[in-house]
Structures are given as structure tokens and as C-alpha cells.
Design a protein around this motif. Structure first.
Motif, short mmCIF file in Angstrom:
data_model
loop_
_atom_site.label_atom_id
_atom_site.label_comp_id
_atom_site.label_asym_id
_atom_site.label_seq_id
_atom_site.Cartn_x
_atom_site.Cartn_y
_atom_site.Cartn_z
N UNK A 187 6.73 17.84 28.46
CA UNK A 187 6.59 17.25 27.12
C UNK A 187 6.42 15.74 27.24
N UNK A 188 7.26 15.15 28.09
CA UNK A 188 7.18 13.70 28.30
C UNK A 188 5.78 13.30 28.76
N UNK A 189 5.27 14.05 29.73
CA UNK A 189 4.01 13.67 30.37
C UNK A 189 2.84 13.89 29.42
N UNK A 190 2.90 15.00 28.65
CA UNK A 190 1.74 15.36 27.84
C UNK A 190 1.80 14.78 26.43
N UNK A 191 2.91 14.12 26.08
CA UNK A 191 3.10 13.71 24.69
C UNK A 191 1.96 12.83 24.21
N UNK A 192 1.60 13.06 22.96
CA UNK A 192 0.50 12.33 22.35
C UNK A 192 1.01 11.09 21.65
N UNK A 193 2.29 11.11 21.24
CA UNK A 193 2.85 9.92 20.60
C UNK A 193 4.16 9.56 21.28
N UNK A 194 4.58 8.32 21.03
CA UNK A 194 5.76 7.81 21.72
C UNK A 194 7.02 8.55 21.31
N UNK A 195 7.04 9.09 20.08
CA UNK A 195 8.26 9.77 19.64
C UNK A 195 8.47 11.06 20.43
N UNK A 196 7.39 11.82 20.61
CA UNK A 196 7.49 13.05 21.39
C UNK A 196 7.79 12.72 22.85
N UNK A 197 7.18 11.63 23.32
CA UNK A 197 7.46 11.19 24.68
C UNK A 197 8.95 10.88 24.82
N UNK A 198 9.51 10.24 23.79
CA UNK A 198 10.93 9.88 23.83
C UNK A 198 11.80 11.13 23.81
N UNK A 199 11.34 12.15 23.07
CA UNK A 199 12.09 13.41 23.07
C UNK A 199 12.16 14.00 24.47
N UNK A 200 11.00 14.06 25.14
CA UNK A 200 10.99 14.55 26.52
C UNK A 200 11.82 13.66 27.42
N UNK A 201 11.73 12.37 27.19
CA UNK A 201 12.46 11.36 27.97
C UNK A 201 13.97 11.62 27.90
N UNK A 202 14.46 11.86 26.69
CA UNK A 202 15.89 12.14 26.53
C UNK A 202 16.22 13.54 27.05
N UNK A 203 15.27 14.48 26.91
CA UNK A 203 15.50 15.84 27.41
C UNK A 203 15.71 15.84 28.91
N UNK A 204 14.87 15.10 29.64
CA UNK A 204 15.06 15.08 31.09
C UNK A 204 16.35 14.36 31.45
N UNK A 205 16.72 13.36 30.65
CA UNK A 205 17.99 12.67 30.90
C UNK A 205 19.16 13.62 30.73
N UNK A 206 19.09 14.43 29.67
CA UNK A 206 20.15 15.42 29.43
C UNK A 206 20.24 16.41 30.60
N UNK A 207 19.07 16.91 31.05
CA UNK A 207 19.09 17.88 32.15
C UNK A 207 19.61 17.24 33.41
N UNK A 208 19.25 15.98 33.61
CA UNK A 208 19.76 15.27 34.79
C UNK A 208 21.27 15.23 34.74
N UNK A 209 21.82 14.90 33.56
CA UNK A 209 23.28 14.88 33.39
C UNK A 209 23.89 16.25 33.67
N UNK A 210 23.29 17.29 33.09
CA UNK A 210 23.85 18.63 33.23
C UNK A 210 23.82 19.09 34.68
N UNK A 211 22.75 18.71 35.39
CA UNK A 211 22.59 19.23 36.75
C UNK A 211 23.33 18.40 37.78
N UNK A 212 23.52 17.09 37.53
CA UNK A 212 24.37 16.31 38.45
C UNK A 212 25.79 16.86 38.37
N UNK A 213 26.20 17.19 37.15
CA UNK A 213 27.54 17.73 36.96
C UNK A 213 27.56 19.25 37.05
N UNK A 214 26.62 19.82 37.83
CA UNK A 214 26.54 21.29 37.86
C UNK A 214 27.84 21.89 38.37
N UNK A 215 28.42 21.29 39.43
CA UNK A 215 29.73 21.75 39.91
C UNK A 215 30.78 20.95 39.17
#
Lengths: 102, 630
Positions: free
Chosen positions: B132-160
């Protein structure tokens, strides 16, 4: 026979009421408390009758009959409670029945 | 088949939904087939879209697909829309392909984990958000993907998550990147209020029309976007979260903290290159940040003991190269290095994962050794990845991409000899720490029992990525070696070519020779210090200067200490001091008043009927007295 002034009747009713209240407050025997309550009820009834005779209305006497009925009902329930109280605590002292406190 | 573009992010999202809702009830085999299959399908669709884009290019080399209007408030109506141009196509292909290989690897690597379906759910969510981040047509959608990957990064660093250290590392990553994200969000507010749109192409057009070069607004907007990029890509001064992010599972480090998410900052700057061109001062800052980061992280990588932390610092350093390229205006060189880096760094992480698995969760390189004969496939693929990272001349992808950056740093209008020297010293450090890692891990004496369940799903991604780490560089041959700039030409419609104002082909050739010599001598130095004459290195490491430097670099140049004392501790102190503030005391007062009343009233409840009666009588008398006398 000249009618008694209303003030005398009300004074008697007030005296009876105060005596009854005093009995409720100072007596510890539950039977005497019930009797004191009867006195208070009758004092109230007397006040109604006196007021009814003052304005020559039957309402005072109607209220008195109502009070009699209420008193009879109250005494029947009250005596049943007294019996229960005596069975549980082997005493008629109301101060002994003080389990429900904060 | 361009209209199938929406499927590329949609399929991983669907995989996430299935795994999140029903994952606990599915068997491991079906979890793996859904998790890997959804990304595999996305990869296939992306390849199809890519082929059709290349063979029958749309008008202006850009294809845009609007799905629906996301929000509609006044004249602000961002769409859920995807935009495909050569830049986002390359990013999409890299992300889907590397993700697919890493998912395949994870299906075997994580097989004994309790949260198998949880892991794949997060990974699929990550891939969807990244696309989503990469393909986004506007900055808002890009920001959504941007925060989404940040969330997943948080979830997966704290996987254990049962180990509090992992939770702490996850929070650190989330909070530190949040600082950058806040700057990014403010930048978007500024762009919207000034230009009246968030659609990326319109923003770029209007900015180019309305703002002059060096105008205050352009500088402010690009500086704020740079803040976001610096946070996400772990560049100075927000780089401290990435080494700690290694607390997550190794495939996560490979996918999120090496190949894809951390390069989002590079993508953002390349995407907004028009804005940055309008602010030469900010662009210079980008170059300086890149050069400083690549050196700092290089020195830190040199003294780490944990194999994953070496790779983490190496990632910071390599992204520093990309920033350097962006800073001097060599846009396509940055994206080229992003692509080759994704291949060889994912490879190195996955191979390190096999090593750690075989060593039974041992991360310390000094306890490894002699793994060459025990893990032949891992060794050879790791060696190829390491060679590519060290930019071994001619045969590796890393050489071509790094060479392009160094040449850009020298010859660009905003380039300078200093930036070039910085990059060169960084290259020396890179090959030094990389081969230190290779020699310590795979050569020397065997001193540990090695065993792991070999699996084709572990080996295949290594081999494919090793092949890509070699041939991935041949899509862009410099003018001195064949002169076939396919990659830059392909990017040409989005990213302007670099104007080489200093030096001609002969200079380029000389610089390439120097870079090649530096790379090889770094490997040779590593051989001397860590294999041939190890005592020499140890004597230096034990000397006073050596100890101080080692400690200093080991802790990442004291940035953690600095931030701990300048931000975290004062903040915690302030919070403690402010704990009993005025507003709290109002509520505390109400609570205490209630307690007092409760105490008083509870004492009147004696349980004695005669007291209650007295209360009623006194109350009645008082009420009557009030009624009569007042």
C-alpha cells in the motif's frame, strides 16, 4: 353538655403521643415497645376524633377506624416477629437483636 | 492486465484476515500454505502487471487505478487509488519477491513456534501495508501504509512478548520512529494547506509551479518529510532503534529491518524528489546525514559480537549510502542500491538465521567457527552475500550499485570530494566488518556442536537470493564497463538522470579502480586481523585506546546513553513530579471527602432499633419545627 374545647383534646392526644414515644425509646422489652406504639397510634386517632367533632365532620371518625384496622394488622405482624425473635435469641430484649450493623 | 494491480496489496490483506480470524483453528500446514500462498499469488500478479507494464507501457509511463473515494470532506477527498510507474513497479517487484522468499523460509524456520499462525498473520499484514505504501497514489494512503508497516514492525519485534526485553525493544522501535512520523505528518499538513491536495503527482506539479528553488516553504516541507524518512530508515539521529529491533525472529529482521520497511524512507525521498530538488539545502543535509550515518554505523558494526547486530549496523550503513545518493541527486542509483541491498541483505540475514538455528540460538560470533564444512550451502550463499555487500568488483551486484553511488557523490553538481571520501572509507569498513563476520563464523576451529533439520524451504530462498545478489547488478553497467544503463533508462520517466559535471569517463575508471582496491584490501585486512594473525587484532583490542573505542562503538557511539540522559530520564522525572498535579488533587479530594462521610455514617448504623427510632423522632421534630417556625 357543653363540648370540650378542642385544645384540651389535642393536649391529651399530644401527651399520649409523647408518652408512647418515650416508651418506644426507653423500653427494651419488645412487647412494651409494641404497646407504646399502640398508644402513639391511639393518640393520633384521638387527635382525628377531636378535630372531627370540632368541625362536625365524620372524616375524623373514619380515619380512627382506619387507624384501628392498621393497628390490628400491625400488631398481628409485630407479634409474629416477636415470636420469631424469641425463638432465635431466647430473649425479648431488642438491643440483643443488633446483628445488622455497618 | 494492469487493472489487476489492486490485487497485489489485496491478496496479502486477505491472507491476513483469514489467518487472524481462523488461524488458531487451522493446522500448521494450512497456515503455511495460506501465509506463503497469499504472498506468492501477489508476487505472480505483480510479475504479470510488471511484464504488461514493460511490454505495453501506458501513456506517460504511469498507470493509476482508483478504487473508491476514501473520505469526502469539502474539497478534501482522498481516494483509495494505486499509482504504478517505474519507481513503484520496481519497489513492488522487490517487495513481493523478497517477501515471498522470506515467507517460504519462515514456513520452515518458525515451524516449532507456538504463535505460528500469529506470525504469518502479522507478516501478511506487513506485506499488504508495505505494498500500500509503495503503490499509494496520494500521501494519505501512503501514510496509512507507512503506519501499517510501523505497527507490524512493533508486533513482530515483540513477537516473543513473554520476555520483557523484547517488549522494550519493540516499544523503542515504535516510539523512536514515531518521532519521525510526527514530522512527516506535520509535513503533510503543510503540503495540504499550501498546495490544496495530497495526490502525489499533483503535489509535485503544484510545488514546482508555485515554489521557487530554495523558498522557505519548500525547505520546510522537504525537511519535515526528511524527518519521517530518517526515523523509518534508521538514519542519524534516529538510528538507535534498529540494532535493538534484532530482538525479533530472524526472518522478520530479514524482511522488515533489512530488505523492505527500513528502505521506505529512501522510497519516500525518491518519490518526493521534486520537492527535495526545490530545497538544495535540505538535499545537502540528506547527503551529509547519509555519509555520517554510513561511517558511524560502519565503525559500530566492526566491534559487535552478535551476528545479527553486525547485520543491523550494516543495514544502517547501507541505507546511509542510499541517502548519500539521494542527497547528491543520483536518484536512480539510490533505488538501484535499494534493490541490490534487499537481495544480499535478506540473503545474509536468512543465512545467519540458519547459522543461529544450527548453533541452538547462539548469536555470539566468537563462539562460532569452522561452520564452513558443516553448513556448506549456508556458507557459500553467505559468502556470496558478503561479497556483494563488500562490493567485490565485477562479479557482484553490490559493486555496481555502490560504484554508481560513489561516482555520483564525486561527479554530481552537489557532490564533493569529501562525500566521496566518506563513501570510500565506508566501503573499506564494510568489507572489513563483513569478512570479519565471515571469518569468525565459518573459518577457524570448530568449537560447537552443530545440528539442524535441513529443509528445502530453508535452502531454496538462500540459493535464489544468492543468484540475484550476483546477477542483480548486471541491469546497470557503468559507461566504463559495457555502458548498458538499463535500470536508469527504465527509471528515466520518473527520476531525472544525474548530470555528471565533474570528471569524464577516464576519471570514472580511476575512481572505480580505487573503489575496487579499497574493497579488496578491506577483505585482506579482515583476513589478516581475524584469521591470519588474530593476535595482532587482539593486542590492539586490549590496549587502552582499543578498549575505549571498542566500548564506544559497541554501544553505537553513545547515542543510547545520550538519549537516555537527555530525553528519557528528564521525561520520566517530569512525569513523576507531575504525578500529583492540581487536577488530580481535586479528584483525590472528592474521594477523601467521601471516605470521611462514609466513616461517619457507618458509625450511626449500630443495629439497635431504639437508636434508629430516636433518629426518626428527632428528624420528625426538626422537620416540624422548620415547617412551623420558618
Amino acid at each position: 353538655m357543653p363540648a370540650l374545647p378542642m385544645e384540651h383534646g389535642l393536649l391529651l392526644a399530644a401527651l399520649l403521643f409523647a408518652l408512647g414515644l418515650l416508651g418506644v425509646l426507653v423500653r427494651r422489652n419488645v412487647i412494651f415497645i409494641l404497646m407504646s406504639i399502640e398508644i402513639m397510634l391511639n393518640a393520633a386517632g384521638l387527635a382525628f376524633v377531636v378535630a372531627g367533632s370540632r368541625w362536625s365532620q365524620a372524616d375524623g371518625q373514619v380515619m380512627f377506624i382506619l387507624i384501628l384496622a392498621v393497628a390490628a394488622a400491625e400488631v398481628s405482624v409485630g407479634l409474629a416477629l416477636v415470636l420469631q425473635l424469641y425463638r432465635r435469641l431466647q430473649t425479648l430484649d431488642v438491643d440483643a437483636a443488633s446483628k445488622m450493623r455497618g | 492486465m494492469l487493472h489487476w494491480l489492486w490485487l497485489v496489496p489485496a491478496v496479502p490483506f486477505a491472507g491476513y484476515l483469514v489467518l487472524a480470524l481462523a488461524g488458531a483453528r487451522l493446522s500448521r500446514t494450512s497456515v503455511a500454505s495460506i501465509g506463503v500462498g497469499s504472498v506468492g499469488l501477489a508476487t505472480l500478479v505483480a510479475c504479470g502487471v510488471g511484464l504488461s507494464f514493460i511490454y505495453s507501457p501506458p501513456v506517460n509511463h504511469a498507470y493509476s487505478q482508483t478504487l473508491w473515494t476514501w473520505i469526502s470532506v469539502g474539497n478534501f477527498s482522498p481516494k483509495i487509488a494505486f499509482y504504478l510507474d517505474p519507481l513503484s513497479l520496481v519497489m513492488t517487484l522487490v517487495v513481493t519477491f523478497v517477501s515471498f522468499l522470506i515467507h517460504l523460509y519462515s514456513s520452515a524456520f518458525m515451524i516449532d513456534e507456538e504463535g505460528y499462525s500469529r506470525f504469518f498473520a502479522y507478516m501478511n499484514l506487513f506485506v499488504g501495508s508495505m505494498l500500500t505504501l509503495v503503490l499509494a497514489d496520494n500521501f494519505l494512503l501512503l501514510y496509512l501504509g507507512w503506519e501499517g508497516v510501523g505497527l507490524c514492525s512493533y508486533l513482530l519485534i515483540g513477537f516473543w512478548y513473554k520476555d520483557p526485553i523484547n517488549g522494550r525493544a519493540a516499544r523503542k522501535a515504535f516510539i523512536v520512529t514515531r518521532i519521525g512520523d510526527t514530522a512527516f505528518a506535520i509535513g503533510l499538513f503543510l503540503l495540504f494547506t499550501q498546495l490544496g491536495t495530497l495526490q502525489i503527482q499533483e503535489v509535485m506539479q503544484r510545488a514546482a509551479q508555485q515554489w521557487t528553488v530554495g523558498s522557505k516553504l519548500a525547505v520546510a516541507a522537504s525537511a519535515l518529510l526528511l524527518g519521517g524518512a530518517v526515523g523509518k530508515s534508521a538514519q542519524l539521529p534516529l538510528q538507535t532503534w534498529l540494532p535493538d529491533a534484532m530482538a525479533g525472529p530472524t526472518p522478520v529482521s530479514a524482511l522488515i529491518h533489512a530488505a523492505t520497511m527500513v528502505t521506505a524512507g529512501v522510497y519516500l525521498i525518491a518519490r518526493a524528489h521534486v520537492l527535495f530538488s526545490l530545497a538544495p539545502a535540505v538535499q545537502l543535509v540528506v547527503a551529509i546525514i547519509g555519509a555520517a550515518t554510513l561511517l558511524l554505523a560502519g565503525f559500530s558494526a566492526l566491534v559487535q559480537r552478535d551476528i545479527k547486530r553486525v547485520l543491523a549496523y550494516s543495514t544502517i550503513s547501507q541505507i546511509g549510502y542510499m541517502f548519500l545518493a539521494l542527497g547528491v541527486g543520483a536518484w536512480s542509483a539510490a533505488i538501484f542500491h535499494l534493490m541490490t541491498h534487499a537481495f544480499f541483505k535478506a540473503l545474509l540475514f536468512l543465512a545467519a538465521g540458519v547459522v543461529i538455528l544450527a548453533m541452538h540460538e547462539e548469536h555470539d560470533m566468537f563462539k562460532m567457527g569452522g561452520l564452513r564444512s558443516r553448513l556448506p550451502v549456508t556458507f557459500w550463499t553467505f559468502l556470496i552475500g558478503a561479497a556483494s555487500l563488500s562490493a567485490l568488483p565485477l562479479v557482484t551486484a553490490g559493486f555496481y550499485s555502490k560504484d554508481l553511488i560513489l561516482w555520483g557523490a564525486w561527479s554530481s553538481p552537489s557532490g564533493s570530494t569529501w562525500l566521496w571520501v566518506g563513501g570510500l572509507v565506508g566501503a573499506l569498513l564494510t568489507s572489513l566488518y563483513t569478512f570479519r563476520m565471515v571469518f569468525l563464523t565459518f573459518f577457524g576451529e570448530v568449537n560447537h556442536e552443530v545440528s539442524y533439520a535441513s529443509d528445502i524451504r530453508l535452502r531454496l530462498p538462500l540459493i535464489v537470493l544468492a543468484v540475484l545478489s550476483v546477477v542483480g547488478g548486471f541491469v546497470e553497467l557503468p559507461s566504463t564497463l559495457g555502458d548498458r544503463p538499463l535500470f536508469s533508462d527504465f527509471m528515466g520517466s520518473v527520476l531525472p538522470a544525474l548530470d555528471h559535471v565533474r570528471g569524464d569517463t577516464r576519471t570514472e575508471f580511476v575512481l572505480q579502480i580505487i573503489a575496487a582496491v579499497v574493497s579488496i584490501s578491506g577483505i585482506y585486512l579482515a583476513y589478516i586481523f581475524f584469521l591470519g594473525r588474530r593476535p595482532v587484532a587482539e593486542v590492539f583490542a586490549r590496549s587502552t585506546v582499543g578498549t575505549v573505542l571498542r566500548r564506544f562503538w559497541f554501544g553505537g557511539w553513545g547515542f543510547d546513553w545520550l538519549y537516555e540522559h537527555s530525553f528519557v530520564k528528564p521525561f520520566v522525572w517530569l512525569v513523576r513530579a507531575n504525578k500529583d498535579d492540581f487536577i488530580d488533587s481535586i479528584y483525590d479530594g472528592i474521594a477523601r471527602l467521601n471516605e470521611v462521610f462514609y466513616g461517619l455514617l457507618a458509625r450511626t448504623e449500630t443495629g439497635k432499633v431504639r437508636w434508629y427510632m430516636t433518629g426518626i423522632a428527632v428528624g420528625a421534630i426538626v422537620a416540624i419545627a422548620i415547617a412551623v417556625f420558618l
